[in-house]
Write a protein that holds these residues in place. Structure first.
Motif, PDB file in Angstrom:
ATOM      1  N   GLY A 433       0.812  -1.213   0.000  1.00  0.00           N
ATOM      2  CA  GLY A 433       0.000   0.000   0.000  1.00  0.00           C
ATOM      3  C   GLY A 433       0.843   1.259   0.000  1.00  0.00           C
ATOM      4  O   GLY A 433       0.513   2.249  -0.672  1.00  0.00           O
ATOM      5  N   VAL A 434       1.949   1.246   0.743  1.00  0.00           N
ATOM      6  CA  VAL A 434       2.870   2.389   0.749  1.00  0.00           C
ATOM      7  C   VAL A 434       3.384   2.649  -0.659  1.00  0.00           C
ATOM      8  O   VAL A 434       3.393   3.784  -1.151  1.00  0.00           O
ATOM      9  CB  VAL A 434       4.049   2.133   1.710  1.00  0.00           C
ATOM     10  CG1 VAL A 434       5.150   3.175   1.507  1.00  0.00           C
ATOM     11  CG2 VAL A 434       3.572   2.161   3.158  1.00  0.00           C
ATOM     12  N   GLY A 435       3.830   1.577  -1.311  1.00  0.00           N
ATOM     13  CA  GLY A 435       4.371   1.733  -2.662  1.00  0.00           C
ATOM     14  C   GLY A 435       3.354   2.219  -3.657  1.00  0.00           C
ATOM     15  O   GLY A 435       3.624   3.114  -4.470  1.00  0.00           O
ATOM     16  N   VAL A 436       2.152   1.645  -3.599  1.00  0.00           N
ATOM     17  CA  VAL A 436       1.090   2.056  -4.522  1.00  0.00           C
ATOM     18  C   VAL A 436       0.727   3.520  -4.296  1.00  0.00           C
ATOM     19  O   VAL A 436       0.584   4.301  -5.241  1.00  0.00           O
ATOM     20  CB  VAL A 436      -0.153   1.156  -4.343  1.00  0.00           C
ATOM     21  CG1 VAL A 436      -1.330   1.704  -5.140  1.00  0.00           C
ATOM     22  CG2 VAL A 436       0.153  -0.272  -4.788  1.00  0.00           C
ATOM     23  N   GLY A 437       0.588   3.917  -3.042  1.00  0.00           N
ATOM     24  CA  GLY A 437       0.205   5.288  -2.738  1.00  0.00           C
ATOM     25  C   GLY A 437       1.227   6.312  -3.188  1.00  0.00           C
ATOM     26  O   GLY A 437       0.865   7.442  -3.546  1.00  0.00           O
ATOM     27  N   CYS A 438       2.506   5.934  -3.203  1.00  0.00           N
ATOM     28  CA  CYS A 438       3.567   6.887  -3.543  1.00  0.00           C
ATOM     29  C   CYS A 438       3.454   7.435  -4.961  1.00  0.00           C
ATOM     30  O   CYS A 438       3.818   8.589  -5.200  1.00  0.00           O
ATOM     31  CB  CYS A 438       4.938   6.237  -3.361  1.00  0.00           C
ATOM     32  SG  CYS A 438       5.527   6.247  -1.657  1.00  0.00           S
ATOM     33  N   PHE A 439       2.983   6.615  -5.901  1.00  0.00           N
ATOM     34  CA  PHE A 439       2.965   7.134  -7.274  1.00  0.00           C
ATOM     35  C   PHE A 439       1.726   6.770  -8.068  1.00  0.00           C
ATOM     36  O   PHE A 439       1.637   7.048  -9.269  1.00  0.00           O
ATOM     37  CB  PHE A 439       4.219   6.687  -8.034  1.00  0.00           C
ATOM     38  CG  PHE A 439       4.357   5.203  -8.281  1.00  0.00           C
ATOM     39  CD1 PHE A 439       4.043   4.672  -9.521  1.00  0.00           C
ATOM     40  CD2 PHE A 439       4.825   4.355  -7.304  1.00  0.00           C
ATOM     41  CE1 PHE A 439       4.201   3.320  -9.772  1.00  0.00           C
ATOM     42  CE2 PHE A 439       4.983   2.994  -7.542  1.00  0.00           C
ATOM     43  CZ  PHE A 439       4.668   2.479  -8.784  1.00  0.00           C
ATOM     44  N   GLN A 440       0.728   6.180  -7.417  1.00  0.00           N
ATOM     45  CA  GLN A 440      -0.490   5.823  -8.149  1.00  0.00           C
ATOM     46  C   GLN A 440      -1.168   7.042  -8.753  1.00  0.00           C
ATOM     47  O   GLN A 440      -1.589   7.031  -9.906  1.00  0.00           O
ATOM     48  CB  GLN A 440      -1.465   5.109  -7.214  1.00  0.00           C
ATOM     49  CG  GLN A 440      -2.770   4.695  -7.889  1.00  0.00           C
ATOM     50  CD  GLN A 440      -3.848   4.388  -6.878  1.00  0.00           C
ATOM     51  OE1 GLN A 440      -4.028   5.134  -5.925  1.00  0.00           O
ATOM     52  NE2 GLN A 440      -4.554   3.288  -7.068  1.00  0.00           N
ATOM     53  N   SER A 441      -1.285   8.119  -7.990  1.00  0.00           N
ATOM     54  CA  SER A 441      -2.007   9.306  -8.473  1.00  0.00           C
ATOM     55  C   SER A 441      -1.101  10.317  -9.149  1.00  0.00           C
ATOM     56  O   SER A 441      -1.584  11.299  -9.708  1.00  0.00           O
ATOM     57  CB  SER A 441      -2.734   9.978  -7.303  1.00  0.00           C
ATOM     58  OG  SER A 441      -1.814  10.426  -6.328  1.00  0.00           O
ATOM     59  N   ALA A 442       0.214  10.104  -9.093  1.00  0.00           N
ATOM     60  CA  ALA A 442       1.141  11.098  -9.635  1.00  0.00           C
ATOM     61  C   ALA A 442       1.152  11.119 -11.160  1.00  0.00           C
ATOM     62  O   ALA A 442       1.368  12.166 -11.772  1.00  0.00           O
ATOM     63  CB  ALA A 442       2.554  10.825  -9.111  1.00  0.00           C
ATOM     64  N   GLY A 443       0.914   9.962 -11.778  1.00  0.00           N
ATOM     65  CA  GLY A 443       1.102   9.840 -13.217  1.00  0.00           C
ATOM     66  C   GLY A 443       0.269  10.790 -14.055  1.00  0.00           C
ATOM     67  O   GLY A 443       0.788  11.464 -14.947  1.00  0.00           O
ATOM     68  N   VAL A 444      -1.046  10.853 -13.783  1.00  0.00           N
ATOM     69  CA  VAL A 444      -1.919  11.711 -14.583  1.00  0.00           C
ATOM     70  C   VAL A 444      -1.551  13.174 -14.391  1.00  0.00           C
ATOM     71  O   VAL A 444      -1.528  13.959 -15.348  1.00  0.00           O
ATOM     72  CB  VAL A 444      -3.400  11.474 -14.229  1.00  0.00           C
ATOM     73  CG1 VAL A 444      -4.298  12.488 -14.932  1.00  0.00           C
ATOM     74  CG2 VAL A 444      -3.818  10.060 -14.610  1.00  0.00           C
ATOM     75  N   ALA A 445      -1.236  13.566 -13.147  1.00  0.00           N
ATOM     76  CA  ALA A 445      -0.867  14.953 -12.882  1.00  0.00           C
ATOM     77  C   ALA A 445       0.406  15.340 -13.624  1.00  0.00           C
ATOM     78  O   ALA A 445       0.483  16.405 -14.244  1.00  0.00           O
ATOM     79  CB  ALA A 445      -0.686  15.164 -11.382  1.00  0.00           C
ATOM     80  N   VAL A 446       1.405  14.476 -13.575  1.00  0.00           N
ATOM     81  CA  VAL A 446       2.678  14.776 -14.233  1.00  0.00           C
ATOM     82  C   VAL A 446       2.519  14.761 -15.744  1.00  0.00           C
ATOM     83  O   VAL A 446       2.979  15.663 -16.441  1.00  0.00           O
ATOM     84  CB  VAL A 446       3.762  13.769 -13.793  1.00  0.00           C
ATOM     85  CG1 VAL A 446       5.044  13.991 -14.581  1.00  0.00           C
ATOM     86  CG2 VAL A 446       4.034  13.893 -12.300  1.00  0.00           C
ATOM     87  N   ALA A 447       1.845  13.735 -16.274  1.00  0.00           N
ATOM     88  CA  ALA A 447       1.664  13.640 -17.724  1.00  0.00           C
ATOM     89  C   ALA A 447       0.865  14.822 -18.257  1.00  0.00           C
ATOM     90  O   ALA A 447       1.166  15.357 -19.334  1.00  0.00           O
ATOM     91  CB  ALA A 447       0.973  12.330 -18.085  1.00  0.00           C
ATOM     92  N   SER A 448      -0.158  15.264 -17.505  1.00  0.00           N
ATOM     93  CA  SER A 448      -0.961  16.409 -17.941  1.00  0.00           C
ATOM     94  C   SER A 448      -0.137  17.682 -17.953  1.00  0.00           C
ATOM     95  O   SER A 448      -0.372  18.575 -18.773  1.00  0.00           O
ATOM     96  CB  SER A 448      -2.172  16.592 -17.002  1.00  0.00           C
ATOM     97  OG  SER A 448      -3.009  15.466 -17.037  1.00  0.00           O
ATOM     98  N   ALA A 449       0.843  17.793 -17.044  1.00  0.00           N
ATOM     99  CA  ALA A 449       1.647  19.002 -16.954  1.00  0.00           C
ATOM    100  C   ALA A 449       2.735  19.064 -18.018  1.00  0.00           C
ATOM    101  O   ALA A 449       3.053  20.139 -18.522  1.00  0.00           O
ATOM    102  CB  ALA A 449       2.276  19.107 -15.563  1.00  0.00           C
TER     103      ALA A 449
END
Length: 568
Positions: A433-449
């Motif tokens: 869960g720690v690992g998933v939480g670290c970058f699960q939501s980051a991808g869309v934000a970074v890719a959109s930027a």
């Protein structure tokens, strides 16, 4: 009241040394006539440190209701994806069709593969009404599942719900990507992914509760209807009607869709899921049917690649998978990471509750509750990422640490057996869960930027289809590994039992076949199932190891400099 949308290029840097195009993005100014947001480009303005930060036009209570309505649909989509993990034994008992067991989960994910063409459609049609249409399809599928008289009808309903569900999911992400500023977007996207994670983990818990109640497993699907009705007013009156291509007619937009790519992609996804789901269970791996499915998967994959490269009859920007916008290594790596983290999460959600059902004699409800350590870790670290990634500016370290945590957690899960304590399993899944939480939501934000403003919709679509494909791959691979190993091991300890009885034993301990076994036989079955579940975690271990190596290829430069600005 008319709302007219002016979209300009969000300042961003192509992280491979290319020059960034920068400008300010604004959302709508209100006028007297009409009701829709039309995207029309502004003149580009060079960005500088004195430029005012981006602002949301939808604020206050209206924004809160709009965002809450989006979160509700994401929650239902996630809930429907995993609720069958606890409902499967009851469904099998009702329909007596153990051979179709793997299809209960895979069929929903198969419908989810429509997320790629639907994501493309959100860049062409009125986003609000396409979003609501997808929600309607999702609810129809849920009603079909709840009322299904046969397993075949249930599978069809699951596919329909999957199509509609993935539409509201990508639609919700698209709304957030368009209506928020670069600096606040990670936080709002983290909210979506936290709700998605909570829905995924609550699925087995809620499903278990219904399976044990007088309402029966059917209310595990019917529950979507009243929840959707509660949030329907907010979706109708608070979400803006954004028209991405107001200068084109409906038929022009229909004709611009990549129909060849869509058909080939969906056919390939179907063959892929059938090949892995049926291999070793429905068909022998060496059988003609299985070989035909594998060959068709390969042929259709090649055909899709060729269609993507040459896009026959479709201009480059209208391709189903517009790879032309992927101009940096990060825009190639980020979708792969999205697929990896989604697969690791689903492996845990599907098989940890089943492990506890066998080893601790848990009910379906109790097995689902034992996933709380994973969801708590996921939510906490997702919010941590959303808070500190924009402030610190770097995103590569989150991927390195996140993949490392999943590797350790999965490796520890590979050491379990039927005697492993619950506390140890909690610790192992907490690490995942720690690992998933670290970058699960980051991808869309970074890719959109980092994508060009005109390609934000493509970036969101690519990230979401990667996530869905990661889930589909994990369910298919995990299901094939578990079913083949479990059936083989159980057959060796129960030589006189039929294939149907042995298949039913892999679904859980609540079935009549398991209950009628002697204590010694039950113990042997538990050992066999536990060992099979242990081996399932080779999948997240392997893919996360690949993700760990890939994470070092991500940019080490800052993405965010200050509130409302992307690094120049």
């Amino acid at each position: 009241m008319t709302v007219e949308r002016n979209t300009a290029d969000v300042g961003h840097e192509k992280l491979q040394g290319e020059e960034r195009r920068t400008s300010e993005t604004t959302l709508p100014a209100e006028e007297e006539n009409g009701k829709e947001i039309a995207e029309t480009p502004k003149s580009q303005t060079p960005s500088d440190d004195s430029a005012p930060p981006q602002k949301r036009s939808i604020t206050g209570l209206k924004w809160a209701l709009a965002y809450a309505s989006v979160l509700s649909t994401v929650f239902l989509f996630a809930l429907d994806g995993t609720i069958v993990a606890a409902l499967q034994p009851s469904i099998v008992e009702t329909f007596k069709t153990e051979s179709d067991l793997s299809w209960i989960g895979v069929s929903f994910m198969l419908g989810d593969t429509a997320i790629l063409p639907l994501g493309k459609a959100f860049g062409k049609f009125n986003i609000k009404w396409l979003f609501i249409s997808c929600l309607f399809i999702f609810e129809v599928g849920s009603a079909v599942c709840g009322a299904a008289p046969t397993m075949d009808a249930l599978i069809v309903g699951r596919v329909i719900a999957g199509v509609g569900g993935c539409g509201v999911y990508v639609g919700g992400l698209t709304f957030v990507a368009l209506l928020t500023t670069d600096h606040e977007r990670p936080l709002y996207l983290a909210g979506i992914y936290c709700i998605w994670g909570i829905g995924c983990v609550l699925g087995p818990i809620i499903g278990g509760a219904f399976a044990q109640s007088s309402a029966t497993w059917r209310w595990g699907f019917y529950i979507n209807l009243p929840i959707a009705a509660v949030f329907a007013p907010a979706q109708l009156f608070c979400l803006p009607a954004i028209r991405p291509q107001p200068d084109k007619s409906f038929m022009e937009r229909i004709r611009s869709l990549d129909w060849i790519g869509t058909i080939v992609f969906l056919a390939g996804a179907t063959c892929f899921s059938m090949a892995l789901s049926f291999g070793g269970t429905e068909y022998a791996w060496s059988s003609g049917s299985e070989i035909a499915l594998l060959v068709m998967t390969g042929v259709l994959f090649i055909a899709f690649v060729l269609a993507t490269i040459f896009h026959p009859g479709v201009v480059a920007e209208n391709k189903l998978l517009p790879v032309g916008f992927m101009r940096t290594a990060d825009l190639i790596t980020l979708p792969i990471q999205s697929a990896i983290v989604a697969g690791a999460m689903y492996t845990s959600i599907y098989y940890v509750p089943l492990l506890f059902q066998f080893t601790k004699s848990d009910s379906a409800l109790e097995g689902g509750v034992r996933m709380l350590p994973l969801i708590c870790a996921l939510v906490f670290f997702a919010l941590l990422n959303a808070t500190f990634m924009p402030k610190l500016g770097y995103y590569m370290p989150w991927y390195v640490f996140g993949n490392a945590a999943v590797i350790v957690g999965s490796a520890l899960m590979f050491t379990i057996n039927s005697k492993t304590s619950a506390a140890h399993v909690y610790g192992y899944t907490f690490l995942i869960g720690v690992g998933v939480g670290c970058f699960q939501s980051a991808g869309v934000a970074v890719a959109s930027a980092i994508a060009a403003p005109a390609d934000v919709n493509n970036a969101v679509s690519l990230m979401t289809i990667a996530q869905i494909c990661g889930v589909l791959a994990s369910l298919c691979v995990d299901g094939a590994v578990f079913q083949n190993l479990a059936i083989s091991k159980i057959s060796s300890v129960l030589p006189g039992y039929s294939e149907s009885d042995i298949s039913s034993l892999t679904a859980g301990t609540s079935g009549s076949v398991y209950q009628n076994l002697t204590s010694a036989q039950q113990s042997a079955v538990v050992d066999a199932v536990s060992d099979s579940i242990r081996r399932v975690f080779l999948y997240p271990l392997a893919v996360s190891a690949s993700g760990f190596l890939l994470s070092f290829t991500l940019s080490r430069r800052k993405l965010y400099l200050a509130e409302g600005k992307v690094a120049k």
